[in-house]
Design a protein around this motif. Structure first.
Motif, short mmCIF file in Angstrom:
data_model
loop_
_atom_site.label_atom_id
_atom_site.label_comp_id
_atom_site.label_asym_id
_atom_site.label_seq_id
_atom_site.Cartn_x
_atom_site.Cartn_y
_atom_site.Cartn_z
N TYR A 218 0.86 -1.18 0.00
CA TYR A 218 0.00 0.00 0.00
C TYR A 218 0.89 1.23 0.00
O TYR A 218 1.67 1.45 0.93
CB TYR A 218 -0.92 0.00 1.22
N LEU A 234 -5.14 -5.59 4.02
CA LEU A 234 -3.75 -5.99 3.86
C LEU A 234 -3.54 -7.49 4.07
O LEU A 234 -4.19 -8.11 4.91
CB LEU A 234 -2.88 -5.23 4.87
N SER A 238 2.58 -7.75 4.37
CA SER A 238 2.46 -6.65 3.42
C SER A 238 3.30 -5.47 3.87
O SER A 238 3.80 -5.43 5.00
CB SER A 238 1.00 -6.25 3.25
N ILE A 240 3.74 -1.08 3.81
CA ILE A 240 3.14 0.24 3.60
C ILE A 240 4.25 1.27 3.46
O ILE A 240 5.06 1.44 4.37
CB ILE A 240 2.22 0.66 4.76
N VAL A 269 2.71 -6.55 9.40
CA VAL A 269 2.89 -5.54 8.37
C VAL A 269 4.12 -4.68 8.66
O VAL A 269 4.37 -4.28 9.79
CB VAL A 269 1.63 -4.64 8.29
#
Length: 332
Positions: A218, A234, A238, A240, A269
């Motif tokens: 993202y 998500l 993942s 960001i 994340v």
């Protein structure tokens, strides 16, 4: 020699308006040794400048009240007393908003207009392009077959992020604020899908539908409810890339939203905030990759050009209503 400049008249509370800026006439001094006198050709307006209008502690010093606003510029050299820079050269740098100004040559870099139009050095070959490149490639680390979600996707950074992600073999979904922009993302910039957040009643569900395999990367340009919805989609492990939070720049109170850290924890994340100056030692790497893409026609770019130095405040304010497609530029 006289020139016009724009100073910060007062620190804005909430959304800035015309009273935030003041035009002044000033005398421009002749260059001393190591200095050049330049005439502005193109001026950059960028959302991050809103943060510098406040006096809150941040990664860059705030603008001073009654002093010129500083921003990106492409300019022509009118007079030079600096080795390596000649009259007529085109240069870029961050200097006061003025029609003409004398600055140390060390604050400027010569540009080669044979590579791309001069204004592109404020966009795809400048700060926005480099921001997209390093944020996606260094933090996002996209892999073929993954899904990349981009907010603020029709802006100067987002359009480049999407194209780079497609070149990496990813499915790319963009979020923007009009049907015109979502069509632009799909048909000009090659996004697989695009969401108009202004006409979407449930953005979390819309992201889920556009990203059936979840979101692996993202690229966050906006924050707010859009990022809340993105985080709910998500995947495990993942990433960001936290680039901008324009949804909050004019907030007068700390907004309250979902408590998202449990989601980030349970999905394992990686979230990293960054600014392009973090990569100052790798600028040539990023520039070379972007210039190659532009030259080969693999990276398309859009500019919204406003004519006239006096329109700089108006162009800056329009960023917060989403009027730009791609990079917002003011042409002198």
């Amino acid at each position: 020699m006289s020139a016009k400049q724009i100073v910060l008249a007062a620190r804005p509370k909430g959304l800035p308006d015309a009273s935030t800026f003041r035009f002044e006439n000033v005398e421009v001094k002749s260059p001393a040794e190591g200095e050049v006198r330049i005439k502005g050709l193109y001026y950059s307006v960028d959302p991050y400048m809103r943060g510098r209008m406040s006096d809150a502690k941040s990664y860059a010093a705030p603008f001073e009240v009654d002093q010129p606003i500083v921003g990106g510029i492409v300019a022509e050299v009118l007079e030079s007393k600096a080795p390596g820079i000649a009259v007529g050269d085109l240069v870029t740098g961050r200097v006061p908003w003025a029609t003409e100004v004398t600055v140390p040559a060390t604050e400027l870099s010569r540009i080669d207009p044979s590579i791309a139009p001069p204004s592109h050095f404020l966009g795809i070959l400048g700060m926005p392009g480099l921001t997209a490149y390093f944020g996606l490639m260094d933090i996002g680390k996209p892999k073929a077959g993954e899904t990349v979600l981009v907010s603020g996707a029709a802006g100067a950074v987002g359009t480049v992020v999407g194209q780079l992600a497609k070149q990496a073999g990813c499915r790319v979904v963009g979020i923007a604020g009009s049907d015109e922009k979502t069509e632009l993302l799909k048909h000009e910039f090659g996004f697989d899908e695009a969401i108009n957040y202004k006409t979407t009643p449930d953005i979390t569900a819309a992201i889920a539908a556009a990203c059936p395999d979840g979101v692996d990367v993202y690229f966050d340009n906006v924050g707010g409810e859009i990022s809340d919805a993105a985080i709910m989609n998500l995947n495990f492990h993942s990433r960001i890339a936290l680039c901008g939070q324009i949804a909050h720049y004019n907030a007068t109170e700390v907004p309250m939203g979902p408590r998202l850290f449990p989601r980030l924890l349970t999905r394992k994340v990686l979230l990293k905030g960054f600014i392009v100056s973090d990569y100052i030692d790798r600028v040539q790497e990023g520039f070379a990759a972007l210039a190659k893409g532009v030259k080969e026609g693999k990276l398309k770019y859009r500019e919204t050009v406003v004519e006239g130095f006096d329109k700089l405040p108006e162009a800056f304010l329009s960023l917060f209503s989403g009027e730009n497609k791609g990079k917002m530029i003011v042409k002198a």
